[in-house]
Design an enzyme around this catalytic site. Structure first.
Site, PDB file in Angstrom:
ATOM      1  NE  ARG A 140      -9.243 -10.220 -13.747  1.00  0.00           N
ATOM      2  CZ  ARG A 140      -9.743 -10.002 -14.949  1.00  0.00           C
ATOM      3  NH1 ARG A 140      -9.708  -8.799 -15.464  1.00  0.00           N
ATOM      4  NH2 ARG A 140     -10.280 -10.974 -15.631  1.00  0.00           N
ATOM      5  CG  ASN A 156      -6.314   1.004 -12.401  1.00  0.00           C
ATOM      6  OD1 ASN A 156      -6.935   2.003 -12.740  1.00  0.00           O
ATOM      7  ND2 ASN A 156      -5.099   0.722 -12.844  1.00  0.00           N
ATOM      8  NE  ARG A 210       1.285   4.718 -20.150  1.00  0.00           N
ATOM      9  CZ  ARG A 210       0.608   4.097 -19.194  1.00  0.00           C
ATOM     10  NH1 ARG A 210      -0.718   4.064 -19.230  1.00  0.00           N
ATOM     11  NH2 ARG A 210       1.234   3.472 -18.228  1.00  0.00           N
ATOM     12  CG  HIS A 228      -7.038   4.976 -16.312  1.00  0.00           C
ATOM     13  ND1 HIS A 228      -6.149   5.402 -17.263  1.00  0.00           N
ATOM     14  CD2 HIS A 228      -6.315   4.180 -15.476  1.00  0.00           C
ATOM     15  CE1 HIS A 228      -4.957   4.889 -17.014  1.00  0.00           C
ATOM     16  NE2 HIS A 228      -5.038   4.145 -15.936  1.00  0.00           N
TER      17      HIS A 228
HETATM   18  N1  APR Z   1      -3.281  -0.768   3.204  1.00  0.00           N
HETATM   19  C1  APR Z   1      -2.128  -0.235   2.783  1.00  0.00           C
HETATM   20  N2  APR Z   1      -1.428  -0.725   1.744  1.00  0.00           N
HETATM   21  C2  APR Z   1      -1.920  -1.805   1.132  1.00  0.00           C
HETATM   22  C3  APR Z   1      -3.125  -2.415   1.520  1.00  0.00           C
HETATM   23  C4  APR Z   1      -3.815  -1.848   2.624  1.00  0.00           C
HETATM   24  N3  APR Z   1      -4.951  -2.368   3.060  1.00  0.00           N
HETATM   25  N4  APR Z   1      -3.339  -3.473   0.711  1.00  0.00           N
HETATM   26  C5  APR Z   1      -2.318  -3.521  -0.164  1.00  0.00           C
HETATM   27  N5  APR Z   1      -1.455  -2.523   0.087  1.00  0.00           N
HETATM   28  C6  APR Z   1      -0.200  -2.219  -0.570  1.00  0.00           C
HETATM   29  C7  APR Z   1       0.594  -3.433  -0.966  1.00  0.00           C
HETATM   30  O1  APR Z   1       1.249  -4.000   0.152  1.00  0.00           O
HETATM   31  C8  APR Z   1       1.566  -2.858  -1.983  1.00  0.00           C
HETATM   32  O2  APR Z   1       2.776  -2.447  -1.377  1.00  0.00           O
HETATM   33  O3  APR Z   1      -0.415  -1.535  -1.804  1.00  0.00           O
HETATM   34  C9  APR Z   1       0.813  -1.626  -2.516  1.00  0.00           C
HETATM   35  C10 APR Z   1       0.519  -1.696  -4.009  1.00  0.00           C
HETATM   36  O4  APR Z   1       1.733  -1.632  -4.646  1.00  0.00           O
HETATM   37  P1  APR Z   1       2.129  -2.517  -5.914  1.00  0.00           P
HETATM   38  O5  APR Z   1       1.584  -3.892  -5.740  1.00  0.00           O
HETATM   39  O6  APR Z   1       3.587  -2.351  -6.152  1.00  0.00           O
HETATM   40  O7  APR Z   1       1.277  -1.862  -7.088  1.00  0.00           O
HETATM   41  P2  APR Z   1       1.604  -0.560  -7.944  1.00  0.00           P
HETATM   42  O8  APR Z   1       2.310  -0.976  -9.188  1.00  0.00           O
HETATM   43  O9  APR Z   1       2.227   0.463  -7.088  1.00  0.00           O
HETATM   44  O10 APR Z   1       0.155  -0.129  -8.335  1.00  0.00           O
HETATM   45  C11 APR Z   1      -0.715   0.396  -7.358  1.00  0.00           C
HETATM   46  O11 APR Z   1      -2.306   1.128  -8.902  1.00  0.00           O
HETATM   47  O12 APR Z   1      -2.377   0.466 -11.090  1.00  0.00           O
HETATM   48  C12 APR Z   1      -3.058   0.522  -9.884  1.00  0.00           C
HETATM   49  O13 APR Z   1      -4.710  -0.877  -9.089  1.00  0.00           O
HETATM   50  C13 APR Z   1      -3.373  -0.863  -9.454  1.00  0.00           C
HETATM   51  O14 APR Z   1      -3.314  -1.731  -7.247  1.00  0.00           O
HETATM   52  C14 APR Z   1      -2.543  -1.115  -8.233  1.00  0.00           C
HETATM   53  C15 APR Z   1      -2.128   0.280  -7.807  1.00  0.00           C
END
Ligand code: APR
Length: 312
Positions: A81, A119, A150, A174
């Site tokens: 977010r 999420n 955790r 969650h």
């Molecule tokens: N297709 C493929 N990958 C995507 C897309 C898409 N359409 N949109 C976004 N991404 C990728 C982003 O480029 C990024 O590399 O998803 C990845 C998300 O990774 P991070 O931002 O590092 O987030 P992360 O900490 O790994 O958490 C992943 O888990 O906690 C949940 O919802 C939270 O979105 C988060 C997810």
């Protein structure tokens, strides 16, 4: 060699790849929208394999063709977010990302088991199942392994007992309303409340509920990824090795715990077919009430999703 594809090569996705490759569980394909990033991470990880002596293939791509014939597909793609973004905005954006990822991956791996992490977790798992039309056995959400880990870590810190002796079961959605089942949790068979003073146990339960937020507040620029990705790796191992491992995870309930047509954190058994069964604990009235409260919060997000994307 088994094959696992991870959609979303961000912090959690790439760290999950690391755990899987390091243990030689599977060949790994990393897919992300960012050009070059999954390719770079995969190449770097592949170049580490001679050092640790593991023979696995790791590829990165922006194209789902790289995911062909996967046994397990993990979806971590999504966005966090951002300032000014409402919960519904986030829900809609992540629903588009996860829905598309699930459909694209399924085209190339018609027999894969899907594990969802993005999420709001329970609702994204619900969406993935509805979009793909897969049976509930093949779409599972990761949450309970992390929340329980955790709690196990906090109990180990409190008691100086090995984490291996500590069994904790956190059920429910969650979110802040998750339900740490202290009565079913134990240290080498001894119930937690015989081992730890009530006020300390209460503090640990509260810390567990807020575990994700505690890490975000420290990191400031992102959310937890080591423990979430380790949880993904454990679930994947259980499926690939057909272990029949019982873990808490988000599963589609059809009457279990009095709940229907939703994803919710329950104890499940994982094996080669995916989510093999849901185990029903006998709960007392307090525990039932906590689960119902948690279910109401999850259902609210499910309903918001249905309004936004018109799911049947
Ligand atoms: N297709 C493929 N990958 C995507 C897309 C898409 N359409 N949109 C976004 N991404 C990728 C982003 O480029 C990024 O590399 O998803 C990845 C998300 O990774 P991070 O931002 O590092 O987030 P992360 O900490 O790994 O958490 C992943 O888990 O906690 C949940 O919802 C939270 O979105 C988060 C997810």
């Amino acid at each position: 060699m088994n094959k696992v594809s991870i959609i979303g090569a961000g912090m959690t996705g790439s760290t999950a790849a690391h755990w899987l490759a390091e243990r030689e569980f599977a060949d790994v394909a990393l897919v992300d929208v960012v050009e070059g990033m999954p390719q770079g991470k995969a190449l770097d990880m592949l170049e580490a394999m001679p050092i640790i002596g593991k023979d696995v293939s790791i590829v990165g791509s922006n194209d789902y063709a790289a995911t062909k014939n996967s046994d397990v597909v993990i979806i971590t793609a999504g966005i966090a977010r951002k300032p000014g973004m409402s919960r519904d905005d986030l829900l809609k954006t992540n629903a588009e990302i996860v829905g598309n990822a699930a459909l694209e991956a399924l085209k190339h791996s018609p027999d894969a088991i899907f594990i969802i992490l993005t999420n709001p977790l329970d609702t994204m798992a619900y969406l993935a199942m509805k979009k793909t039309g897969l049976p509930r056995e093949r779409v599972i959400g990761q949450a309970g392994v992390l929340d329980s880990a955790r709690m196990r870590a906090f109990i180990a810190m409190e008691t100086s007992v090995s984490v291996e002796n500590i069994n904790c079961y956190v059920l429910g959605g969650h979110g802040d309303e998750m339900v740490p089942l202290t009565r079913h949790s134990n240290i080498a068979g001894v119930p937690l409340n015989e081992y730890i003073a009530a006020d300390r146990l209460h503090a640990i339960v509260e810390r567990t509920r807020k575990g994700g937020g505690e890490v975000i507040n420290l990191l400031k620029t992102g959310s937890a990824f080591y423990a979430p990705s380790a949880a993904l790796a454990q679930m994947t191992e259980a499926i690939l090795k057909d272990k029949h491992l019982i873990v808490p995870a988000s599963a589609y309930v059809t009457g279990e715990y009095g709940l229907n047509d939703m994803y919710f954190g329950v104890p499940v058994q994982l094996g080669r077919g995916g989510m093999e069964r849901i185990i029903e604990y006998s709960l007392n009235d307090d525990e039932k009430a906590m689960l119902q409260k948690s279910a109401a919060a999850v259902r609210e997000t499910h309903d918001a999703l249905k309004n936004l994307v018109g799911l049947g």
